[in-house]
Design an enzyme around this catalytic site. Structure first.
Site, PDB file in Angstrom:
ATOM      1  CD  GLU A  68      69.522  56.232  16.448  1.00  0.00           C
ATOM      2  OE1 GLU A  68      68.535  55.006  15.753  1.00  0.00           O
ATOM      3  OE2 GLU A  68      70.546  56.231  16.262  1.00  0.00           O
ATOM      4  CD  GLU A 139      61.757  50.696  17.452  1.00  0.00           C
ATOM      5  OE1 GLU A 139      62.766  50.895  16.289  1.00  0.00           O
ATOM      6  OE2 GLU A 139      60.873  50.120  16.142  1.00  0.00           O
TER       7      GLU A 139
HETATM    8 ZN    ZN Z   1      69.833  51.679  15.601  1.00  0.00          ZN
END
Ligand code: ZN
Length: 434
Positions: A68, A139
């Site tokens: 995501e 990330e």
């Molecule tokens: Zn998140």
């Protein structure tokens, strides 16, 4: 679902709702709800993908959530990192995403005049995401810091504790957020490359036939439809199967247990939980709504009013929570005072006394009718909410409900059934509790 194969009944909307709605299915099987609201300043979109943390491979907990994050970052058409978020913010909008057990949802809103370009940028996540090697490390760190923050939240802690105290072979048991350890240290030790696992996951689970899109625009439906067909037609479709997770997360060894946990915040709370049949299978009969209406009642003679008079509680709520198509829980949450904390066992006793009173007095049609009337009024005279909140409330439910009930969902119980309410009530027993 293919277009033309079945007659789709009209989407039920509130009597006061002036907006127009249309369901379309693109040739790649992407199912879309279009909403036209000429009065809106903001346009919005939400894309729901039917895959979440339950599908994380063993040893790579948090992979769905990490994906995501990575999709959000950049696409081949718009490779500049974070340019999507910047574009949205510069045009008066907001953007966010979440990953739950069985869904990943991406959404944004923006000033109406910037909607078309925003949609193009958004669609590219699902057509050609970049998932670059260099964003990977950053990330993973972002996911890790999100988890660090969750560690300080009682809500997250209690959820994870509940999951941990369930069957180890059910996906409910797993850790879903992910952190540095599950996404970097452990995969590396096993010789796995997190980024190639990420791409594998994307290719296996992201398919147009299991995505549901809601578009909220200012233009008329035909115009919005043209825009959606143009922007989203290239999402790949592999006709992936719908995922189901059979089995119960709580077996006998996970029931009839009492767990005490020290919260981070001051104060006391009591949660009583029973596994039940998911209400989604009987949403017109609304068994959980009937029971939460009574157990969560705050008026005279209610359980809450007694606890309040005794000085033991300052809040009580009851209802279905943590549900999926295959399992669900009915929960009673009570905010306790210091005195209430001392009388925790008495409170549980009173709760069961009240439930046994419900058992003895039987299921009442007049109570259901009253509840049904209240729900009707609430639905038909609801206030308009912000487009971004509206689209994100609809998209994750499109797979579960037939199109005519996409807006209504479980909010209008209309079929009175003693048997179905009784079936759930029977589950609220002392030997099924935890
Ligand atoms: Zn998140």
């Amino acid at each position: 679902m293919a277009v033309g194969k079945e007659e789709v009944e009209e989407i039920v909307k509130a009597r006061t709702d002036k907006r127009e709605y249309r369901r379309i299915v693109l040739p790649n099987s992407l199912e879309v709800l279009l909403i036209s609201d000429p009065d809106t300043d903001k346009c919005a979109a939400s894309m729901d993908v039917s895959v979440g943390a339950f599908s994380d491979p063993d040893g790579l907990e948090g992979l769905a959530h990490f994906l995501e994050h990575m999709l959000f970052y950049a696409s081949e058409k718009y490779p500049l990192e974070d340019s999507y978020s910047k574009y949205i913010i510069e045009h008066g909008g907001r953007t966010n995403a979440y990953t739950s057990s069985e869904h990943t949802n991406y959404y944004f809103d923006i000033n109406a005049d910037a909607f078309e370009e925003a949609l193009d940028r958004f669609a590219q996540f699902f057509i050609n995401p970049l998932m670059s090697a260099d964003a990977t490390m950053r990330e993973i760190k972002a996911v890790d810091s999100e988890n660090q923050k969750n560690l300080l939240s009682d809500g997250w802690r209690m959820n994870q504790l509940q999951k941990h105290l369930s069957a180890a072979d059910h996906p409910y048991h797993k850790f879903s957020t992910g952190n540095w350890d599950t996404l970097e240290v452990r995969p590396k030790a096993k010789g796995l490359d997190t980024r190639s696992e990420l791409i594998k996951f994307y290719e296996e689970y992201y398919s147009a036939n299991v995505m549901h899109l809601v578009i909220y625009g200012k233009e008329n439906l035909d115009k919005i439809q043209g825009l959606v067909e143009d922007k989203f037609k290239e999402i790949r479709n592999i006709d992936r199967n719908c995922l189901r997770f059979a089995g119960e997360p709580c077996t006998s060894e996970h029931l009839q247990i009492l767990v005490r946990a020290v919260p981070i915040k001051e104060g006391h709370a009591l949660r009583v939980v029973w596994p039940i049949t998911p209400q989604i299978h009987h949403y017109k009969e609304g068994p959980c709504m009937y029971l939460s209406h009574l157990i969560g009642h705050e008026g005279e003679g209610s359980l809450y009013s007694i606890l309040k008079t005794l000085g033991w509680a300052t809040g009580l709520s009851a209802g279905e929570g943590d549900s999926s198509l295959d399992f669900s829980f009915f929960r009673v949450d009570i905010v306790l005072t210091d005195a209430g904390h001392e009388h925790m066992q008495d409170i549980v006793g009173l709760l069961f006394k009240y439930i046994s009173l419900l058992q003895q007095s039987g299921i009442c049609k007049w109570i259901f009718d009253e509840l049904s009337a209240v729900c009707e009024t609430k639905f038909h005279y609801q206030d308009k909410i912000q487009p971004i909140n509206y689209v994100v409330s609809i998209s994750p439910n499109m797979q579960k409900y037939p199109p005519k009930d996409w807006l209504v969902r479980s909010s209008l119980p209309s079929n009175f059934s003693t048997d179905i309410i009784q079936m759930v009530l029977n589950k609220l027993s002392p030997n099924n509790v935890r």
